[in-house]
Design an enzyme around this catalytic site. Structure first.
Site, PDB file in Angstrom:
ATOM      1  N   HIS A 185     -32.289  12.176   9.058  1.00  0.00           N
ATOM      2  CA  HIS A 185     -30.955  11.918   9.816  1.00  0.00           C
ATOM      3  C   HIS A 185     -30.799  12.613  11.216  1.00  0.00           C
ATOM      4  CE1 HIS A 185     -29.169  11.308   5.779  1.00  0.00           C
ATOM      5  NE2 HIS A 185     -29.623  10.104   6.191  1.00  0.00           N
ATOM      6  N   CYS A 197     -30.271   9.893  34.226  1.00  0.00           N
ATOM      7  CA  CYS A 197     -30.027   8.316  34.801  1.00  0.00           C
ATOM      8  C   CYS A 197     -28.506   8.167  35.192  1.00  0.00           C
ATOM      9  CB  CYS A 197     -30.793   7.297  33.993  1.00  0.00           C
ATOM     10  SG  CYS A 197     -29.554   6.822  32.533  1.00  0.00           S
ATOM     11  N   GLU A 237     -24.359  21.751  -8.616  1.00  0.00           N
ATOM     12  CA  GLU A 237     -23.546  20.785  -9.313  1.00  0.00           C
ATOM     13  C   GLU A 237     -24.332  19.520  -9.898  1.00  0.00           C
ATOM     14  OE1 GLU A 237     -20.079  20.860  -9.339  1.00  0.00           O
ATOM     15  OE2 GLU A 237     -19.940  22.594  -7.874  1.00  0.00           O
TER      16      GLU A 237
HETATM   17  C1  BJW Z   1     -25.858  23.524  -3.237  1.00  0.00           C
HETATM   18  C2  BJW Z   1     -25.461  24.574  -2.815  1.00  0.00           C
HETATM   19  C3  BJW Z   1     -26.293  25.793  -2.895  1.00  0.00           C
HETATM   20  C4  BJW Z   1     -23.722  23.373  -1.993  1.00  0.00           C
HETATM   21  N1  BJW Z   1     -27.632  25.513  -3.431  1.00  0.00           N
HETATM   22  N2  BJW Z   1     -27.044  23.175  -3.620  1.00  0.00           N
HETATM   23  C5  BJW Z   1     -26.984   1.566  -0.447  1.00  0.00           C
HETATM   24  C6  BJW Z   1     -25.640   1.985  -1.334  1.00  0.00           C
HETATM   25  C7  BJW Z   1     -24.548   2.120  -0.678  1.00  0.00           C
HETATM   26  C8  BJW Z   1     -24.410   2.408   0.860  1.00  0.00           C
HETATM   27  C9  BJW Z   1     -25.451   2.199   1.194  1.00  0.00           C
HETATM   28  C10 BJW Z   1     -26.850   1.931   0.783  1.00  0.00           C
HETATM   29  N3  BJW Z   1     -27.878   1.838   1.820  1.00  0.00           N
HETATM   30  C11 BJW Z   1     -27.126   2.446   3.150  1.00  0.00           C
HETATM   31  C12 BJW Z   1     -25.900   2.459   2.543  1.00  0.00           C
HETATM   32  C13 BJW Z   1     -24.991   2.605   3.758  1.00  0.00           C
HETATM   33  C14 BJW Z   1     -24.818   4.120   4.023  1.00  0.00           C
HETATM   34  C15 BJW Z   1     -24.606   5.099   2.804  1.00  0.00           C
HETATM   35  O1  BJW Z   1     -25.432   5.689   2.207  1.00  0.00           O
HETATM   36  N4  BJW Z   1     -23.247   4.992   2.569  1.00  0.00           N
HETATM   37  C16 BJW Z   1     -22.934   5.740   1.377  1.00  0.00           C
HETATM   38  C17 BJW Z   1     -22.564   7.211   1.620  1.00  0.00           C
HETATM   39  C18 BJW Z   1     -21.789   4.891   0.687  1.00  0.00           C
HETATM   40  N5  BJW Z   1     -26.057   4.570   4.913  1.00  0.00           N
HETATM   41  C19 BJW Z   1     -26.381   4.520   6.150  1.00  0.00           C
HETATM   42  O2  BJW Z   1     -25.401   3.897   6.840  1.00  0.00           O
HETATM   43  C20 BJW Z   1     -27.884   4.962   6.599  1.00  0.00           C
HETATM   44  N6  BJW Z   1     -28.256   3.962   7.410  1.00  0.00           N
HETATM   45  C21 BJW Z   1     -28.552   2.764   6.877  1.00  0.00           C
HETATM   46  O3  BJW Z   1     -28.679   2.518   5.733  1.00  0.00           O
HETATM   47  O4  BJW Z   1     -29.099   1.900   8.014  1.00  0.00           O
HETATM   48  C22 BJW Z   1     -29.439   0.401   7.511  1.00  0.00           C
HETATM   49  C23 BJW Z   1     -29.763  -0.157   8.565  1.00  0.00           C
HETATM   50  C24 BJW Z   1     -30.918  -1.029   8.851  1.00  0.00           C
HETATM   51  C25 BJW Z   1     -31.414  -1.529  10.044  1.00  0.00           C
HETATM   52  C26 BJW Z   1     -30.202  -1.678  11.114  1.00  0.00           C
HETATM   53  C27 BJW Z   1     -29.222  -1.148  10.919  1.00  0.00           C
HETATM   54  C28 BJW Z   1     -28.961  -0.505   9.728  1.00  0.00           C
HETATM   55  C29 BJW Z   1     -27.531   6.163   7.639  1.00  0.00           C
HETATM   56  C30 BJW Z   1     -27.064   7.232   6.961  1.00  0.00           C
HETATM   57  C31 BJW Z   1     -26.760   8.481   7.933  1.00  0.00           C
HETATM   58  C32 BJW Z   1     -25.973   9.632   7.270  1.00  0.00           C
HETATM   59  N7  BJW Z   1     -25.677  10.707   8.326  1.00  0.00           N
HETATM   60  C33 BJW Z   1     -25.077  11.659   7.980  1.00  0.00           C
HETATM   61  C34 BJW Z   1     -24.570  12.377   9.398  1.00  0.00           C
HETATM   62  C35 BJW Z   1     -25.839  13.059  10.023  1.00  0.00           C
HETATM   63  C36 BJW Z   1     -25.391  13.488  11.387  1.00  0.00           C
HETATM   64  C37 BJW Z   1     -24.337  14.754  11.303  1.00  0.00           C
HETATM   65  O5  BJW Z   1     -24.844  15.825  10.776  1.00  0.00           O
HETATM   66  O6  BJW Z   1     -23.362  14.567  11.833  1.00  0.00           O
HETATM   67  O7  BJW Z   1     -25.980  12.597   7.202  1.00  0.00           O
HETATM   68  S1  BJW Z   1     -23.861  11.534   6.938  1.00  0.00           S
HETATM   69  C38 BJW Z   1     -23.942  13.001   5.988  1.00  0.00           C
HETATM   70  O8  BJW Z   1     -24.462  12.912   4.653  1.00  0.00           O
HETATM   71  C39 BJW Z   1     -25.526  13.821   6.816  1.00  0.00           C
HETATM   72  C40 BJW Z   1     -26.247  13.969   5.585  1.00  0.00           C
HETATM   73  O9  BJW Z   1     -27.608  14.391   5.846  1.00  0.00           O
HETATM   74  C41 BJW Z   1     -25.928  13.241   4.543  1.00  0.00           C
HETATM   75  C42 BJW Z   1     -26.108  13.783   3.248  1.00  0.00           C
HETATM   76  O10 BJW Z   1     -25.560  14.773   2.573  1.00  0.00           O
HETATM   77  P1  BJW Z   1     -26.094  15.848   1.639  1.00  0.00           P
HETATM   78  O11 BJW Z   1     -27.099  16.348   2.705  1.00  0.00           O
HETATM   79  O12 BJW Z   1     -26.413  15.289   0.393  1.00  0.00           O
HETATM   80  O13 BJW Z   1     -24.892  16.769   1.602  1.00  0.00           O
HETATM   81  P2  BJW Z   1     -23.397  16.642   0.593  1.00  0.00           P
HETATM   82  O14 BJW Z   1     -22.373  17.674   1.426  1.00  0.00           O
HETATM   83  O15 BJW Z   1     -23.220  15.355   0.326  1.00  0.00           O
HETATM   84  O16 BJW Z   1     -24.121  17.532  -0.511  1.00  0.00           O
HETATM   85  C43 BJW Z   1     -24.328  18.868  -0.445  1.00  0.00           C
HETATM   86  C44 BJW Z   1     -24.864  19.112  -2.015  1.00  0.00           C
HETATM   87  O17 BJW Z   1     -25.485  20.527  -1.954  1.00  0.00           O
HETATM   88  C45 BJW Z   1     -24.122  19.016  -3.175  1.00  0.00           C
HETATM   89  O18 BJW Z   1     -24.625  18.246  -4.285  1.00  0.00           O
HETATM   90  C46 BJW Z   1     -23.573  20.388  -3.625  1.00  0.00           C
HETATM   91  O19 BJW Z   1     -23.379  20.628  -5.100  1.00  0.00           O
HETATM   92  C47 BJW Z   1     -25.039  21.120  -3.381  1.00  0.00           C
HETATM   93  N8  BJW Z   1     -24.660  22.403  -3.026  1.00  0.00           N
HETATM   94  N9  BJW Z   1     -24.337  24.473  -2.157  1.00  0.00           N
HETATM   95  C48 BJW Z   1     -27.768  24.312  -4.078  1.00  0.00           C
HETATM   96  N10 BJW Z   1     -25.960  27.038  -2.254  1.00  0.00           N
HETATM   97 ZN    ZN Z   2     -30.669   7.924  30.462  1.00  0.00          ZN
END
Ligand code: BJW
Ligand code: ZN
Length: 245
Positions: A125, A156, A221
């Site tokens: 990401h 630019c 979780e």
């Molecule tokens: C602990 C803890 C401790 C707490 N110890 N654990 C298939 C099905 C449905 C939808 C889609 C699909 N395929 C694609 C999609 C669409 C979409 C998507 O997934 N949507 C769903 C949410 C419904 N995906 C996309 O749009 C992706 N792109 C794409 O598919 O492009 C296709 C394409 C192709 C060609 C041309 C054009 C398009 C892109 C996804 C980008 C995600 N971006 C973000 C923001 C990044 C920038 C930023 O930081 O601002 O990424 S969203 C956010 O979620 C961030 C994270 O990396 C990502 C994942 O979250 P993560 O890391 O899992 O965090 P949390 O908060 O969800 O979970 C934390 C966990 O930790 C929890 O389980 C806690 O229990 C645990 N925890 N403390 C251990 N101490």
């Molecule tokens: Zn530029």
């Protein structure tokens, strides 16, 4: 459901798999940085509690109001700047040194794996410490906190954006293929601190399982994949992971 600490037999099994693995893939999410004081996205205290993803983390939001989006990223950079890697980030560096075929795949943009001393990391990401020009496509590192002028611009003259991947955008070219390849080759996959809700990253977990890897999940979780992994270790990554290494 949250639990305090994993069972000793589960820990022992996971420790054995890691001790004998010739290849390891690791997928991390925001939970691995929680003990460094970095908020996760979902759940209590998560970033999405006060902000809707579609208002801030989509190309449409940026086109609508680049300054608003940049203010949010600038404030996250300010909060991240003093954060230090924790025991979980450091434990992964030890595993990387010990296991010949090791691949670190992260969804995190915070740079804490780099700061812990991890080598090559597949940053699915992107990286909050990089900027990209919306006009000429140039991308460059920028660690200034706060940024002197919002929104920032490229040499630019074009508008710069955060070097991260927003919803609806493709992942960096070729990176998902590389991650899938590593996961297919891995004897063990460690999935740490991810809610496994965002695709395509989350799909690496079933991908590993179908390719024959032992899958170990470390999370405070349950996740949608807790029922299919080989070992679900409940507890904070900074406490559980050092017990395995
Ligand atoms: C602990 C803890 C401790 C707490 N110890 N654990 C298939 C099905 C449905 C939808 C889609 C699909 N395929 C694609 C999609 C669409 C979409 C998507 O997934 N949507 C769903 C949410 C419904 N995906 C996309 O749009 C992706 N792109 C794409 O598919 O492009 C296709 C394409 C192709 C060609 C041309 C054009 C398009 C892109 C996804 C980008 C995600 N971006 C973000 C923001 C990044 C920038 C930023 O930081 O601002 O990424 S969203 C956010 O979620 C961030 C994270 O990396 C990502 C994942 O979250 P993560 O890391 O899992 O965090 P949390 O908060 O969800 O979970 C934390 C966990 O930790 C929890 O389980 C806690 O229990 C645990 N925890 N403390 C251990 N101490
Ligand atoms: Zn530029």
């Amino acid at each position: 459901m949250a639990a305090e600490s994993p069972d000793a037999p589960d820990l022992q099994r996971a420790r054995d798999w890691l001790a004998h693995a010739a290849s390891l893939a690791v997928l991390t999410g925001a939970g691995i940085s929680a003990e460094s004081g970095v908020p996760t996205f979902r759940g209590a205290g998560g970033l999405w509690k006060d902000h809707k993803p579609e208002d801030l983390a989509t190309p449409e939001a940026f086109a609508r109001d680049p300054r608003l989006v940049w203010e949010w990223y600038n404030s996250r950079r300010e909060r991240l700047a003093p954060a230090q890697p924790n025991a979980a980030h450091r434990a992964l560096v030890k595993l990387e040194i010990r296991i010949a075929r090791f691949t670190l795949i992260t969804q995190n943009v915070d740079g804490l794996h780099d700061r812990a001393g991890s080598g090559k990391t597949l940053k699915l990401h992107g990286d909050i410490w990089r900027l990209r020009c919306t006009v000429c496509g140039a991308n460059w590192p920028d660690r200034r906190v706060p940024l002197p002028k919002l929104p920032p611009h490229c040499g630019c003259g074009g508008l710069a954006r955060p070097g991260v991947v927003w919803f609806g955008e493709p992942l960096p070219e070729g990176m998902m293929k590389e991650a899938e390849h590593a996961v297919s080759d891995a004897e063990v996959l460690l999935a740490i601190g991810t809610s496994a809700l965002v695709h395509p990253a989350a799909g690496l977990i079933p991908h590993a399982k179908h390719a024959g890897a032992k899958v170990i999940e470390i999370n405070t979780e349950d996740t949608p994949y807790s029922g299919m992994v080989d070992c679900a270790l409940r507890g904070p990554a900074g406490e559980v992971l050092p017990l395995l290494v």
